[in-house]
Design an enzyme around this catalytic site. Sequence first.
Site, PDB file in Angstrom:
ATOM      1  N   LYS A 274      15.245  58.299  88.338  1.00  0.00           N
ATOM      2  CA  LYS A 274      15.505  57.050  87.632  1.00  0.00           C
ATOM      3  C   LYS A 274      14.375  56.752  86.654  1.00  0.00           C
ATOM      4  O   LYS A 274      13.219  57.070  86.923  1.00  0.00           O
ATOM      5  CB  LYS A 274      15.624  55.895  88.640  1.00  0.00           C
ATOM      6  CG  LYS A 274      16.895  55.949  89.464  1.00  0.00           C
ATOM      7  CD  LYS A 274      17.062  54.724  90.325  1.00  0.00           C
ATOM      8  CE  LYS A 274      18.337  54.819  91.139  1.00  0.00           C
ATOM      9  NZ  LYS A 274      19.561  54.746  90.315  1.00  0.00           N
ATOM     10  N   ARG A 348      27.718  58.165  97.305  1.00  0.00           N
ATOM     11  CA  ARG A 348      29.045  58.705  97.632  1.00  0.00           C
ATOM     12  C   ARG A 348      28.920  59.988  98.441  1.00  0.00           C
ATOM     13  O   ARG A 348      29.823  60.314  99.209  1.00  0.00           O
ATOM     14  CB  ARG A 348      29.850  58.900  96.335  1.00  0.00           C
ATOM     15  CG  ARG A 348      29.246  59.888  95.388  1.00  0.00           C
ATOM     16  CD  ARG A 348      29.768  59.743  93.975  1.00  0.00           C
ATOM     17  NE  ARG A 348      29.153  58.636  93.245  1.00  0.00           N
ATOM     18  CZ  ARG A 348      29.459  58.286  92.010  1.00  0.00           C
ATOM     19  NH1 ARG A 348      30.387  58.953  91.340  1.00  0.00           N
ATOM     20  NH2 ARG A 348      28.852  57.273  91.420  1.00  0.00           N
TER      21      ARG A 348
HETATM   22  N1  BES Z   1      21.986  52.909  94.076  1.00  0.00           N
HETATM   23  C1  BES Z   1      22.480  53.259  92.804  1.00  0.00           C
HETATM   24  C2  BES Z   1      23.383  52.186  92.211  1.00  0.00           C
HETATM   25  C3  BES Z   1      22.699  50.976  91.661  1.00  0.00           C
HETATM   26  C4  BES Z   1      21.994  51.030  90.478  1.00  0.00           C
HETATM   27  C5  BES Z   1      22.816  49.774  92.310  1.00  0.00           C
HETATM   28  C6  BES Z   1      21.394  49.888  89.974  1.00  0.00           C
HETATM   29  C7  BES Z   1      22.238  48.628  91.797  1.00  0.00           C
HETATM   30  C8  BES Z   1      21.513  48.688  90.628  1.00  0.00           C
HETATM   31  C9  BES Z   1      23.299  54.541  92.883  1.00  0.00           C
HETATM   32  O1  BES Z   1      22.873  55.469  93.811  1.00  0.00           O
HETATM   33  C10 BES Z   1      23.224  55.197  91.541  1.00  0.00           C
HETATM   34  O2  BES Z   1      22.156  55.620  91.175  1.00  0.00           O
HETATM   35  N2  BES Z   1      24.335  55.236  90.838  1.00  0.00           N
HETATM   36  C11 BES Z   1      24.398  55.797  89.547  1.00  0.00           C
HETATM   37  C12 BES Z   1      25.618  56.671  89.470  1.00  0.00           C
HETATM   38  C13 BES Z   1      25.679  57.510  88.249  1.00  0.00           C
HETATM   39  C14 BES Z   1      24.625  58.585  88.300  1.00  0.00           C
HETATM   40  C15 BES Z   1      27.061  58.146  88.157  1.00  0.00           C
HETATM   41  C16 BES Z   1      24.486  54.650  88.541  1.00  0.00           C
HETATM   42  O3  BES Z   1      25.171  53.653  88.836  1.00  0.00           O
HETATM   43  O4  BES Z   1      23.852  54.737  87.513  1.00  0.00           O
HETATM   44 MN    MN Z   2      21.375  56.763  92.972  1.00  0.00          MN
END
Ligand code: BES
Ligand code: MN
Length: 491
Positions: A274, A348
């Site tokens: 991230k 997921r």
């Molecule tokens: N935990 C995150 C989702 C999330 C992000 C929740 C920001 C709250 C605030 C999840 O694991 C994630 O990183 N999701 C990605 C998915 C993408 C790579 C398809 C996202 O939402 O960017």
């Molecule tokens: Mn994630």
Amino acid sequence: MLEFSLSSAAADTADTPCVVVGVFDGAPTAAAAALDLASGGVLTRLREAGDLSGKPSATLVLHGVAGVKSPRVLLVGLGRKQEFDRRAYARACADAGLALKGLPIERATLWLPPVETGGQDPNWCVRTAALAIDHACYRYTATLKPAEHGAPHLGKLEIAAGADAQRGLDEARAIARGVAFARELGCLPPNLCTPTHVAAQARLIADEHPGVTLEVLEREDMQKLGMGALLAVSSGSATPPKLIVLQYQGAGDAKPYALVGKGVTFDAGGLNIKPTGGMEEMKYDMCGAAGVLGAFLAAVELKLPLNLVCVVPSVENMVDGAGYRPSDVLHTHAGITVEVLNTDAEGRLILCDALSYTCKRFAPVALVDAATLTGACVVALGAQASGLFSADDRLADELLAAGTSSSDRAWRLPLWDDYRVQLESAFADMANIGGKSAGAITAALFLSRFTEGTRWAHLDVAGTAWVSGRKGYATGRPVPLLVQWLINQST
Ligand code: BES
Ligand code: MN
Ligand code: ZN
């Protein structure tokens, strides 16, 4: 957590450090009229002077009102009487809670009029008031130096209501406990809140309640079960994964309800790391797990006449040479292969193994999962509503109704097959991401492949489970929605 009780006292003569009374914009309430009379018209004079509008979110603290026994009167604006519905009621309770949090008192007593529209239900009123005020008065202290001479703060709330509201009070007590559990676990930093710690919290729930059993599956167990997706996410972490299984038997050998929650104790993103700015909030990525554990705790405390299982896959998603990579193909417990196209779509991956395991082992009457799954859901619905996904209209309606009546709303998004093409892969049965558009939907659709044949719904709580920012906290959502749904299932 506050202690709650019912009170039959009158506002002017109650023996309490603080009388909390609702006032409408332009009309009297019974309790406000009683105070006005006892005080020789203090409220009337405030109103005439323009100091007491009764508008929503307006609160006013009065000291030493002549003729009133309590040293403090907190007046809370309710808005216009004809618009005083359940939403307005809940909002006024939250306003009262915020004001009470700032007062140096240990106890307060509350008088609010019943809602004008949407049905009179004393249980709902008492439960809503208790939970809203408890929520507002939450204090995180787990990792702070103990205050040496802090001001007193609210520990007890008395609510003026008849004995016909006892059930509402009992429900509030159980739900508040579940919410407090979820908030505490959510807020705890990830160096302390590891998968091992989450499992230890589940152990506390089991130890406290004789009817509850706990199993914690370790890495070797997951290997034997072929949970290649769950294990892959964990592979870059120095802390071991846990698959937590709690069972509560409240209805003999009936089929259980099942709750499954995403327990990523920290989500760095893996190799698809991230960006800087907000990564610290990914300590909250176990709030789905905290929510289902809190709901389980509340259901057990309420001794609901149903069987319930709660399954939590808990891991850390870190960056490491032993970690999984984009383009890896994983073998899931369900036998479906998954191509990893982004290591940050890890929720997921841990859920798919937990979901198919839960369906296969328990054949639940209905299964609901909760997960901080996608940023896309935050973009779609913000902090107001959790995303709800289900192919089962009746289950979706049950959950929407439970969310509305517990002030923990969800909003349904589609789960149409039309989006499936986005998950196609040349090297596996499915890819773990669906591209730029409809991110919350393709994530839910991914999960749906692992619950086929089961009545299932998914709650994306990415926008609702915590409040962003330096002084934000975990909210305890979706505990109220889930508990309300389980209560409704058992009556
Ligand atoms: N935990 C995150 C989702 C999330 C992000 C929740 C920001 C709250 C605030 C999840 O694991 C994630 O990183 N999701 C990605 C998915 C993408 C790579 C398809 C996202 O939402 O960017
Ligand atoms: Mn994630
Ligand atoms: Zn995540």
